[in-house]
Scaffold this motif. Structure first.
Motif, PDB file in Angstrom:
ATOM      1  N   ILE A 136      -2.050   6.410   3.453  1.00 30.35           N
ATOM      2  CA  ILE A 136      -2.655   6.542   2.122  1.00 30.35           C
ATOM      3  C   ILE A 136      -3.719   7.626   2.173  1.00 30.35           C
ATOM      4  CG2 ILE A 136      -3.847   5.359   0.264  1.00 30.35           C
ATOM      5  CD1 ILE A 136      -2.381   3.232   2.984  1.00 30.35           C
ATOM      6  N   SER A 195       0.449   7.811  -1.526  1.00 33.18           N
ATOM      7  CA  SER A 195       0.837   6.994  -0.379  1.00 33.18           C
ATOM      8  C   SER A 195       2.323   7.144  -0.073  1.00 33.18           C
ATOM      9  CB  SER A 195       0.513   5.524  -0.639  1.00 33.18           C
ATOM     10  OG  SER A 195       1.241   5.039  -1.754  1.00 33.18           O
ATOM     11  N   ALA A 221       2.218   2.372   6.513  1.00 33.29           N
ATOM     12  CA  ALA A 221       1.884   3.145   5.322  1.00 33.29           C
ATOM     13  C   ALA A 221       0.786   4.145   5.646  1.00 33.29           C
ATOM     14  CB  ALA A 221       1.436   2.235   4.184  1.00 33.29           C
ATOM     15  N   ARG A 259       0.831  -1.205   0.000  1.00 28.22           N
ATOM     16  CA  ARG A 259       0.000   0.000   0.000  1.00 28.22           C
ATOM     17  C   ARG A 259       0.863   1.251   0.000  1.00 28.22           C
ATOM     18  NH1 ARG A 259      -5.184  -0.003   1.496  1.00 28.22           N
ATOM     19  NH2 ARG A 259      -5.072   2.018   0.436  1.00 28.22           N
ATOM     20  N   GLY A 260       2.027   1.217   0.643  1.00 22.25           N
ATOM     21  CA  GLY A 260       2.945   2.344   0.574  1.00 22.25           C
ATOM     22  C   GLY A 260       3.492   2.568  -0.818  1.00 22.25           C
TER      23      GLY A 260
END
Length: 581
Positions: free
Chosen positions: A533, A516, A531, A52-53
């Protein structure tokens, strides 16, 4: 003598057969469930905090727990079994804007993006020269695909001249008066209503046109209506509060294999569960006559689905990886339930059918009622009796349960990753989403405990899905920089294209953009990633929609019902922990 319960069943059967007869022509009305198919077809970027990062990119990356849902071929890179767990907080904000409209809403929710386990196994064959199959890995993972937590609240100052009364007037068109009288009689005996027009009739919000033949009983007019459909007693303010909860989740069973450290192949079976709950409260206020009109609705959806996915990754050299996946449509079986309560408050409202008809229909002007055919409706023998209404009354809508099957889009993804030695990498995904594969079928509706279920025609909904929606292309990209042996920094971006065609989106592009960043620590036995976002997207909201819109002097149709622009933003903070064994 027929008892009350049997009579109620016969009444519902009669309504069903009338609807069936009305759909024997070339055109089928949409039930509105096409909106659910679109809603449940859109997914968020998925994966661990690491992925997700990176903006959700990872089709070609390999070696991450996320590949159990992103690209099962990537599991072939895993060399040690591991447990994985992710947790996060999501903060969603919404702001409403439009002519005379303003409002904000916020929602926050703790969630579990994913967790599970992956088992690595040794090579199953080796020719002694380092070639051949070099083992693989099998994973079981739970993943959150979409989040429906949102709060919308706004107030409009009455600038829009229409009313929910217009919607109720249209809903009653074509329904004979004696059927509404039967529904009213059953309600007085303790059986709730099964349609909004029945509640509106019971609450004296719509009135029948008493013509000189049976057909004219299919027309209804509303409080103080002018020839354009506007009420002469205007709405002074309208308020809408809507809250949604739930999400879409998938349990994935995936396997990825490694051939010669060059070619990786994998497959996945995904079992999806959808849980969606929406509550809505709509209120209109006036200074006189109908001083209060409110509608509270409760809508729930639950369902299961299954899909298949296969993927490959090719590593021609150490610095380059190329990956691709294809995912079947998800075949769902769904169940919806709907209940509602309508409330009104009258202050000295007087209705006289003869006076109304003399004032508006004596000159054969059919425009003072929803009358698509323009039929003359004047009846010189209309009843000349004043009926007065005062005070607050409510009516309850029976729970309606609807079951149906739906197909959400198929997907194909491709991407590449390029590595800069041990300093880091860049990765890019391009995803093609086949929204034209969306379909709804085998719909059946159950009206409370009095119904064995009636099949509904879904051709109208499928026609809208085919006409108004298009296939889309989504883009995800990200990069990781290795600070030292254990620490990494990440950044990413994603763009999700609006599936609705431009000619139908009313000038509002509902594409979603995500930004992100993240960092991570890992050693040989343990890793932890974080992370953040941030995403933005726009939408439209209407408390009701009308067919009878205004045509201007140039012949252009103007949508006269209230339409509110909604600007949404969401911030998620996710942590992932993994332990190798």
């Amino acid at each position: 003598m027929i008892n009350n319960l049997t009579g109620r069943k016969l009444f519902i059967l009669t309504i069903f057969f009338l609807v069936s007869m009305g759909t024997n022509g070339q055109t089928y009305l949409a039930t509105g469930f096409y909106k659910d198919v679109v809603n449940f077809s859109q997914q968020n970027p998925m994966g661990t905090a690491r992925v997700r990062g990176l903006g959700g990119a990872g089709v070609s990356l390999g070696g991450d727990f996320s590949h159990g849902v992103l690209n099962p071929a990537g599991l072939g890179f895993i060399r040690k079994s591991e447990y994985h767990f992710s947790a996060g907080m999501g903060f969603t904000g919404s702001s409403a804007s439009g002519v005379g409209t303003s409002g904000t809403g916020n929602a926050s929710k703790f969630f579990l993006p994913e967790f599970g386990i992956v088992w690595d196994h040794a090579s199953v064959s080796d020719n002694g020269k380092g070639a051949g199959w070099r083992g693989g890995a099998f994973s079981i993972s739970f993943n959150r695909l979409a989040d429906y937590n949102q709060h919308i609240s706004y107030t409009e100052d009455g600038t829009n001249r229409t009313s929910m009364l217009n919607y109720l007037e249209e809903a009653a068109f074509g329904v004979e008066k004696f059927r509404l009288d039967e529904a009213k009689s059953f309600y007085n005996q303790g059986y709730p209503f099964i349609a909004l027009d029945e509640m509106a009739y019971y609450l004296d919000l719509i009135k029948p046109i008493y013509g000189d033949d049976d057909e004219s009983y299919n027309y209804y007019y509303i409080l103080d209506r002018d020839k354009n459909g506007f009420t002469n007693t205007p709405v002074s303010s309208r308020t809408q509060v809507e809250e949604t909860r739930g999400g879409q989740y998938e349990t994935s069973f995936a396997y990825g294999a490694n051939y010669d450290d060059k070619f990786y192949i994998g497959a996945k079976v995904g079992i999806q569960y959808t849980n969606y709950h929406k509550t809505s409260s709509y209120v209109e206020l006036r200074d006189s006559q109908l001083t209060y009109l409110g509608l509270n609705e409760d809508f729930r959806t639950n369902g299961w689905g299954i899909n298949l996915q296969t993927g490959v990754i090719w590593r021609p050299i150490d610095a380059l990886r190329i990956g691709a996946t294809i995912t079947s449509p998800t075949w769902h079986t769904m169940e919806d339930t709907y209940t509602a309560t309508m409330t009104r408050d009258y202050n000295n409202y007087i209705w006289n059918d003869a006076k109304y008809q003399d004032a508006h229909f004596a000159g054969d002007d059919p425009s003072f009622v929803y009358n698509p055919e323009g039929k003359p409706l004047y009846n010189p023998n209309a009843s000349d009796v004043d009926a007065k209404y005062n005070g607050r009354r409510s009516a309850r809508h029976e729970e309606i349960r609807t079951t149906y099957n739906m197909n959400t889009p198929w997907r194909a993804s491709g991407g590449f990753s390029t590595f800069f030695g041990k300093k880091g990498f860049l990765t890019v995904d391009v995803e093609y989403v086949g929204y034209t594969a969306m379909k709804i079928n085998k719909m059946k509706t159950y009206y409370g405990p009095y119904s064995d279920g009636f099949p509904d025609n879904t051709e109208g909904d499928n026609e809208i899905l085919n006409e108004e929606y298009r296939n889309t292309v989504n883009i995800r990209l990200g990069g990781e920089f290795r600070v030292n042996k254990n620490f990494n920094l990440r950044a990413g971006y994603a763009f999700y294209q609006d599936p609705q065609k431009e000619e139908y989106n009313l000038g509002v592009d509902k594409s979603k953009m995500l930004y992100s960043g993240g960092l991570g620590y890992r050693n040989k036995a343990f890793y932890i990633d974080m992370a953040v976002i941030y995403s933005q997207w726009k939408g439209l909201h209407s408390p009701y929609q009308l067919d009878a819109n205004f045509v201007d002097e140039n012949g252009n149709t103007v949508l006269i019902y209230p339409i509110t622009d909604i600007t949404n933003s969401r911030t998620e903070v996710i942590f992932s922990i993994g332990k190798r064994f």
